[in-house]
Motif scaffolding. Structure first.
Motif, short mmCIF file in Angstrom:
data_model
loop_
_atom_site.label_atom_id
_atom_site.label_comp_id
_atom_site.label_asym_id
_atom_site.label_seq_id
_atom_site.Cartn_x
_atom_site.Cartn_y
_atom_site.Cartn_z
N HIS A 71 -24.03 -8.48 38.43
CA HIS A 71 -24.70 -7.21 38.70
C HIS A 71 -23.69 -6.09 38.97
N ILE A 72 -22.66 -6.41 39.80
CA ILE A 72 -21.66 -5.41 40.18
C ILE A 72 -20.80 -4.99 39.00
N GLU A 73 -20.56 -5.93 38.06
CA GLU A 73 -19.74 -5.61 36.89
C GLU A 73 -20.33 -4.46 36.08
N GLY A 74 -21.63 -4.27 36.19
CA GLY A 74 -22.28 -3.19 35.45
C GLY A 74 -22.28 -1.86 36.17
N THR A 75 -21.83 -1.84 37.44
CA THR A 75 -21.85 -0.59 38.22
C THR A 75 -20.57 0.21 38.08
N GLY A 76 -19.45 -0.48 37.74
CA GLY A 76 -18.18 0.23 37.59
C GLY A 76 -17.45 0.47 38.91
N ASP A 77 -17.95 -0.11 40.01
CA ASP A 77 -17.31 0.03 41.33
C ASP A 77 -16.19 -1.01 41.43
N LEU A 94 -16.08 -4.67 43.15
CA LEU A 94 -15.95 -5.75 42.17
C LEU A 94 -14.81 -6.70 42.56
N ASN A 95 -13.66 -6.14 42.95
CA ASN A 95 -12.52 -6.97 43.33
C ASN A 95 -12.82 -7.83 44.55
N ARG A 96 -13.51 -7.23 45.53
CA ARG A 96 -13.87 -8.00 46.73
C ARG A 96 -14.77 -9.19 46.37
N ASN A 97 -15.74 -8.94 45.50
CA ASN A 97 -16.67 -10.01 45.12
C ASN A 97 -16.03 -11.04 44.21
N ARG A 98 -15.05 -10.62 43.41
CA ARG A 98 -14.32 -11.59 42.61
C ARG A 98 -13.52 -12.56 43.48
N GLU A 99 -12.92 -12.01 44.55
CA GLU A 99 -12.16 -12.84 45.49
C GLU A 99 -13.10 -13.84 46.18
#
Length: 291
Positions: free
Chosen positions: A240-246, A250-255
């Motif tokens: 979902h976040i990948e589509g927002t461009g934030d 995005l980096n925090r959630n990837r971690e």
């Protein structure tokens, strides 16, 4: 392969165990301790099971994706057996199960399906081995060794078939009567182990010790289930976040996703290795009964 995040973590755990078992076998072979080739044949069977389970054997529709029927309201998974399908259909419409209990029962049905698949793979292996053995013209010492290997495989088939029959009777009973509130264990793999342990040649003290170990094992499985669910949630959130461009978000959630993925893999490996050890101990007890 189009596998979910959880299935990818499970595949990693299965392959890690396979790799470790193959390294152990190579050491045994170098020392001349697998002359009859039984351990090598078992490794091949295990790899075949993994490839079938995850759709890596080149056969269409051999892998059926696991879906949470409660989450999306549908079931695209199949149980490969009309008797199981009928039982599951009755259980779903009986009104005897909460959503949580249906989720647990569905896991039991899928576990039973995997046991049948493993049995069929072993049966096919034994049939091929017997065909080769029958075509040998001159009996020799090597063929006597192969006869012993076949005998061991038939015993393994017998153990698996007994487990399948016990498992089906349990599913039939639970599907018709609902879950027993006083039931000792809930996890399908633990229930299987406990039923088989009670049939093995254990003393009362050994059986009680095994019961306590199974409780710890079940807690480990529950912890693994918890991380699997968190991994799925994290995976959906990440998409979902990948589509927002934030980028920062995005980096925090990837971690977080990477941490959950690694923890899920680690727990999956520990659960499956522990299951191997417990199954081996029970198998030895059952074999002792037959002597």
């Amino acid at each position: 392969l189009h596998l979910s995040a959880v299935k990818l973590a499970e595949l990693h755990s299965d392959l890690k165990i396979q790799e470790k078992d193959e390294l152990s076998w190579k050491k045994l072979k170098a020392e001349g301790l697998d002359e009859d080739g039984e351990k090598e044949a078992k490794l091949r069977r295990n790899l075949n099971v993994i490839m079938t389970k995850y759709g890596m054997n080149g056969k269409k529709d051999s892998y059926l994706t696991d879906t949470n029927y409660i989450k999306d309201g549908t079931e695209s998974d199949t149980l490969d057996d009309p008797r199981l399908e009928k039982l599951w259909s009755k259980a779903k419409t009986s009104g005897k199960f909460s959503d949580e209990e249906l989720d647990k029962l569905w896991r039991e049905f899928k576990h039973h399906r995997e046991k049948i698949r493993e049995y069929n793979i072993l049966l096919e292996t034994v049939s091929r081995t017997e065909d080769i053995h029958k075509n040998v013209i001159n009996p020799s010492e090597e063929n006597l060794v192969k006869e012993e290997v076949l005998h061991n495989k038939h015993r393994e088939l017998k153990d698996k078939l007994r487990s399948i029959n016990q498992g089906f009777e349990r599913l039939r009973k639970v599907s018709h009567q609902g879950y027993d509130a006083t039931s000792e264990f809930e996890e399908p793999r633990v229930i299987d182990l406990w039923d088989m342990a009670k049939s093995a040649n254990f003393t009362e003290k050994e059986l009680e010790s095994f019961r306590e170990e199974l409780k710890h094992f079940e807690a480990k499985i529950e912890k693994h289930h918890h991380y699997q669910k968190q991994l799925e949630i994290s995976h959906e959130k990440l998409k979902h976040i990948e589509g927002t461009g934030d980028k920062e978000h995005l980096n925090r959630n990837r971690e977080k996703y990477a941490m959950l993925e690694e923890k899920t893999k680690e727990l999956g490996y520990k659960v499956k290795k522990h299951l191997q050890d417990l199954s081996s101990r029970i198998s030895q007890g059952l074999q002792h009964n037959e002597l």
